[in-house]
Design an enzyme around this catalytic site. Sequence first.
Site, PDB file in Angstrom:
ATOM      1  N   TYR A  41       0.835  -1.204   0.000  1.00  0.00           N
ATOM      2  CA  TYR A  41       0.000   0.000   0.000  1.00  0.00           C
ATOM      3  C   TYR A  41       0.860   1.240   0.000  1.00  0.00           C
ATOM      4  O   TYR A  41       2.067   1.196   0.281  1.00  0.00           O
ATOM      5  CB  TYR A  41      -0.956   0.000   1.188  1.00  0.00           C
ATOM      6  CG  TYR A  41      -0.341   0.375   2.517  1.00  0.00           C
ATOM      7  CD1 TYR A  41      -0.521   1.647   3.047  1.00  0.00           C
ATOM      8  CD2 TYR A  41       0.403  -0.555   3.258  1.00  0.00           C
ATOM      9  CE1 TYR A  41       0.036   1.995   4.273  1.00  0.00           C
ATOM     10  CE2 TYR A  41       0.960  -0.209   4.482  1.00  0.00           C
ATOM     11  CZ  TYR A  41       0.775   1.063   4.984  1.00  0.00           C
ATOM     12  OH  TYR A  41       1.333   1.403   6.196  1.00  0.00           O
TER      13      TYR A  41
ATOM     14  N   ARG B 101       8.508   4.189  -4.543  1.00  0.00           N
ATOM     15  CA  ARG B 101       8.545   3.209  -3.455  1.00  0.00           C
ATOM     16  C   ARG B 101       7.548   2.088  -3.701  1.00  0.00           C
ATOM     17  O   ARG B 101       7.821   0.921  -3.393  1.00  0.00           O
ATOM     18  CB  ARG B 101       8.270   3.888  -2.106  1.00  0.00           C
ATOM     19  CG  ARG B 101       8.438   2.948  -0.926  1.00  0.00           C
ATOM     20  CD  ARG B 101       8.353   3.669   0.395  1.00  0.00           C
ATOM     21  NE  ARG B 101       7.045   4.263   0.611  1.00  0.00           N
ATOM     22  CZ  ARG B 101       6.741   5.013   1.668  1.00  0.00           C
ATOM     23  NH1 ARG B 101       7.662   5.269   2.589  1.00  0.00           N
ATOM     24  NH2 ARG B 101       5.541   5.532   1.811  1.00  0.00           N
TER      25      ARG B 101
ATOM     26  N   ARG C 274      -7.275 -20.663  -1.994  1.00  0.00           N
ATOM     27  CA  ARG C 274      -6.264 -20.513  -0.953  1.00  0.00           C
ATOM     28  C   ARG C 274      -5.135 -21.532  -1.120  1.00  0.00           C
ATOM     29  O   ARG C 274      -5.347 -22.734  -1.117  1.00  0.00           O
ATOM     30  CB  ARG C 274      -6.908 -20.670   0.426  1.00  0.00           C
ATOM     31  CG  ARG C 274      -5.967 -20.330   1.578  1.00  0.00           C
ATOM     32  CD  ARG C 274      -6.677 -20.392   2.926  1.00  0.00           C
ATOM     33  NE  ARG C 274      -5.805 -19.918   3.987  1.00  0.00           N
ATOM     34  CZ  ARG C 274      -4.908 -20.679   4.629  1.00  0.00           C
ATOM     35  NH1 ARG C 274      -4.784 -21.956   4.302  1.00  0.00           N
ATOM     36  NH2 ARG C 274      -4.153 -20.166   5.588  1.00  0.00           N
TER      37      ARG C 274
ATOM     38  N   LYS D 207       6.548  -1.900   2.003  1.00  0.00           N
ATOM     39  CA  LYS D 207       5.343  -1.331   2.614  1.00  0.00           C
ATOM     40  C   LYS D 207       4.155  -2.270   2.384  1.00  0.00           C
ATOM     41  O   LYS D 207       3.271  -2.019   1.555  1.00  0.00           O
ATOM     42  CB  LYS D 207       5.065   0.062   2.054  1.00  0.00           C
ATOM     43  CG  LYS D 207       4.118   0.894   2.922  1.00  0.00           C
ATOM     44  CD  LYS D 207       4.078   2.331   2.428  1.00  0.00           C
ATOM     45  CE  LYS D 207       3.089   3.182   3.217  1.00  0.00           C
ATOM     46  NZ  LYS D 207       3.552   3.447   4.583  1.00  0.00           N
TER      47      LYS D 207
ATOM     48  N   GLU E 280      11.339   2.644  14.797  1.00  0.00           N
ATOM     49  CA  GLU E 280      10.490   3.727  14.298  1.00  0.00           C
ATOM     50  C   GLU E 280       9.207   3.757  15.113  1.00  0.00           C
ATOM     51  O   GLU E 280       9.035   2.986  16.046  1.00  0.00           O
ATOM     52  CB  GLU E 280      10.190   3.542  12.811  1.00  0.00           C
ATOM     53  CG  GLU E 280       9.638   2.189  12.434  1.00  0.00           C
ATOM     54  CD  GLU E 280       9.641   1.941  10.931  1.00  0.00           C
ATOM     55  OE1 GLU E 280       9.763   2.908  10.147  1.00  0.00           O
ATOM     56  OE2 GLU E 280       9.510   0.773  10.525  1.00  0.00           O
TER      57      GLU E 280
ATOM     58  N   LEU F  84      10.913   1.489   7.498  1.00  0.00           N
ATOM     59  CA  LEU F  84      10.379   1.923   6.222  1.00  0.00           C
ATOM     60  C   LEU F  84      11.194   3.109   5.713  1.00  0.00           C
ATOM     61  O   LEU F  84      11.533   4.011   6.474  1.00  0.00           O
ATOM     62  CB  LEU F  84       8.912   2.335   6.376  1.00  0.00           C
ATOM     63  CG  LEU F  84       8.217   2.785   5.088  1.00  0.00           C
ATOM     64  CD1 LEU F  84       8.042   1.609   4.137  1.00  0.00           C
ATOM     65  CD2 LEU F  84       6.873   3.412   5.397  1.00  0.00           C
TER      66      LEU F  84
END
Length: 281
Positions: free
Chosen positions: A33, A52, A100, A144, A176, A201
Amino acid sequence: MSRIVYVNGAYVPEEEATVSIFDRGFLFADAVYEVCAILDGKICEFEGHVERLIRSLGELDMGMPVSKEELLEIHRELVKKNNVEQGAIYLQITRGTADRDFVYKKDMKQTLVMFTQAKPLTGEKAGIRVVSASDIRWGRRDIKTVQLLASSMCKTMAKAAGKDDAWLVQDGFVTEGSSSNAYIVTKDGKIVTRNLSNTILHGITRKAILRLAAELDMEIEERPFTIAEAQNAAEAFFTAATAFVYPVVEIDDVELNGGKPGPIAKRLNEVYIEESRKSYI
């Protein structure tokens, strides 16, 4: 009136937006995301976020489901349709839908969803109070992904303790915040933040702030720091896409700068907003 959101090529009311229960983002958190800030109805740091995004997708053996130009047009259309002046656009790309199975197939039809969130981004910032928590996230925090359960648990724990957020600690050092990059300012005015690696990140706002700080002749040191060092600092702050530069006024019950935002955080936030207004699209 409900928001208009984007789902796989269609703009629909949020109540009508659906994704398959077999989507790997839902089953395996097999997705990445990005979040762009909206300021004055414009998109901030779009190029950095797309770069990114492409990197994150590549690290997970995925490609981009749309071109950069198409992605920008979707951003602009969502801002327009929802009449957002300040806030954020959330973007999520999953590997796609399949029965799955832990082993994923290549070249699946990916899922792309996007939506806006209207909220104020400018104005006075009173500062937040943080608590420390063990960093239990997976080892590739430079990607991310939507694997945010650990961050969610830490932030919720902080709220339950009457604080605002958590700073995460691994091997004795701050990595962080639960959804942000962390900084301290030493007594002699040096900005300290953890160096880039797989442990944090690679923040787009972080990159911009360090550049602006250097242009303001502020001294910067990229290295790990401890909670004790942070508690003894002159001030502290964090950066994130929709927080810009936000002061931290308390760490594990120890107040910094008399419990008030520090001057460096305030100055960097002002400069960042000024520069964003020169470059947003």
